[in-house]
Design a protein around this motif. Structure first.
Motif, PDB file in Angstrom:
ATOM      1  N   GLY A  45       8.940   3.690  -3.116  1.00  0.00           N
ATOM      2  CA  GLY A  45       9.001   2.366  -3.720  1.00  0.00           C
ATOM      3  C   GLY A  45       8.210   1.291  -3.002  1.00  0.00           C
ATOM      4  N   LEU A  46       7.276   1.681  -2.143  1.00  0.00           N
ATOM      5  CA  LEU A  46       6.482   0.695  -1.404  1.00  0.00           C
ATOM      6  C   LEU A  46       5.393   0.116  -2.305  1.00  0.00           C
ATOM      7  N   GLU A  47       5.129  -1.152  -2.119  1.00  0.00           N
ATOM      8  CA  GLU A  47       4.119  -1.854  -2.909  1.00  0.00           C
ATOM      9  C   GLU A  47       2.926  -2.210  -2.027  1.00  0.00           C
ATOM     10  N   VAL A  48       1.780  -2.352  -2.649  1.00  0.00           N
ATOM     11  CA  VAL A  48       0.567  -2.764  -1.936  1.00  0.00           C
ATOM     12  C   VAL A  48       0.652  -4.265  -1.670  1.00  0.00           C
ATOM     13  N   VAL A  49       0.485  -4.632  -0.406  1.00  0.00           N
ATOM     14  CA  VAL A  49       0.449  -6.039  -0.006  1.00  0.00           C
ATOM     15  C   VAL A  49      -0.999  -6.512   0.039  1.00  0.00           C
ATOM     16  N   ALA A  50      -1.873  -5.682   0.602  1.00  0.00           N
ATOM     17  CA  ALA A  50      -3.299  -6.001   0.692  1.00  0.00           C
ATOM     18  C   ALA A  50      -4.089  -4.704   0.570  1.00  0.00           C
ATOM     19  N   ASP A  51      -5.149  -4.739  -0.215  1.00  0.00           N
ATOM     20  CA  ASP A  51      -5.981  -3.554  -0.435  1.00  0.00           C
ATOM     21  C   ASP A  51      -7.423  -3.903  -0.106  1.00  0.00           C
ATOM     22  N   PHE A  52      -7.909  -3.350   1.001  1.00  0.00           N
ATOM     23  CA  PHE A  52      -9.277  -3.591   1.439  1.00  0.00           C
ATOM     24  C   PHE A  52     -10.145  -2.357   1.251  1.00  0.00           C
TER      25      PHE A  52
END
Length: 155
Positions: A25-32
């Motif tokens: 259930g983890l969500e993306v906070v920042a995607d580089f």
């Protein structure tokens, strides 16, 4: 100084993002692109870029070394394990079992053979024992923890 997160190298960042979302259930906070930060203090880094960062471009990244794990706690272990059991491809280290102190846990690998442990929230363990009729003192004795710890969990 402040601790920020744990970074793990992964072979396929898109598949890893999907796995951590679908299973935990983890969500993306920042995607580089080659680096992704997830909720819960975990960052994913592509293995190829990780090799460059640590100046080991000519060396192999060793996956599946069983030297550490990512630890999560869950309030509803029964529902989590039921969900886990319907996800195809989960490679278990061991199924759900109960430690001597009463906490139920399951361990499995992610796609890159990092160990993931999901343990029952310790407050829930305390409440479960108290609901079976154990006193605070008996619960502390059963779990091998101080009475004050049990009191703090049961309020």
């Amino acid at each position: 100084m402040k601790y920020t997160c744990t970074l793990i190298a992964v072979r396929n960042i898109e598949k890893a993002k999907q796995f951590y979302h679908d299973v935990l259930g983890l969500e993306v906070v920042a995607d580089f692109g080659a680096n992704v930060t997830l909720t819960g203090g975990i960052a994913l880094q592509t293995a190829d870029t990780w090799k460059g960062f640590i100046h080991k471009q000519d060396e192999e990244i060793v996956f599946g070394n069983n030297a550490c794990e990512l630890y999560f706690e869950e309030d509803d272990m029964d529902n989590f394990v039921a969900k886990l059991n319907i996800i195809k491809g989960i490679e278990y280290i061991h199924p759900l079992f109960e430690h001597s102190w009463g906490q139920r846990v399951v361990r499995f690998y992610d796609l890159d053979k990092h160990i993931i442990e999901v343990g029952e929230n310790m407050n829930i363990v305390v409440k479960r024992f108290i609901e079976t009729g154990l006193s605070i003192e008996e619960t502390a004795n059963r779990m091998g923890v101080p009475v004050d710890y049990v009191r703090s969990c049961s309020t």
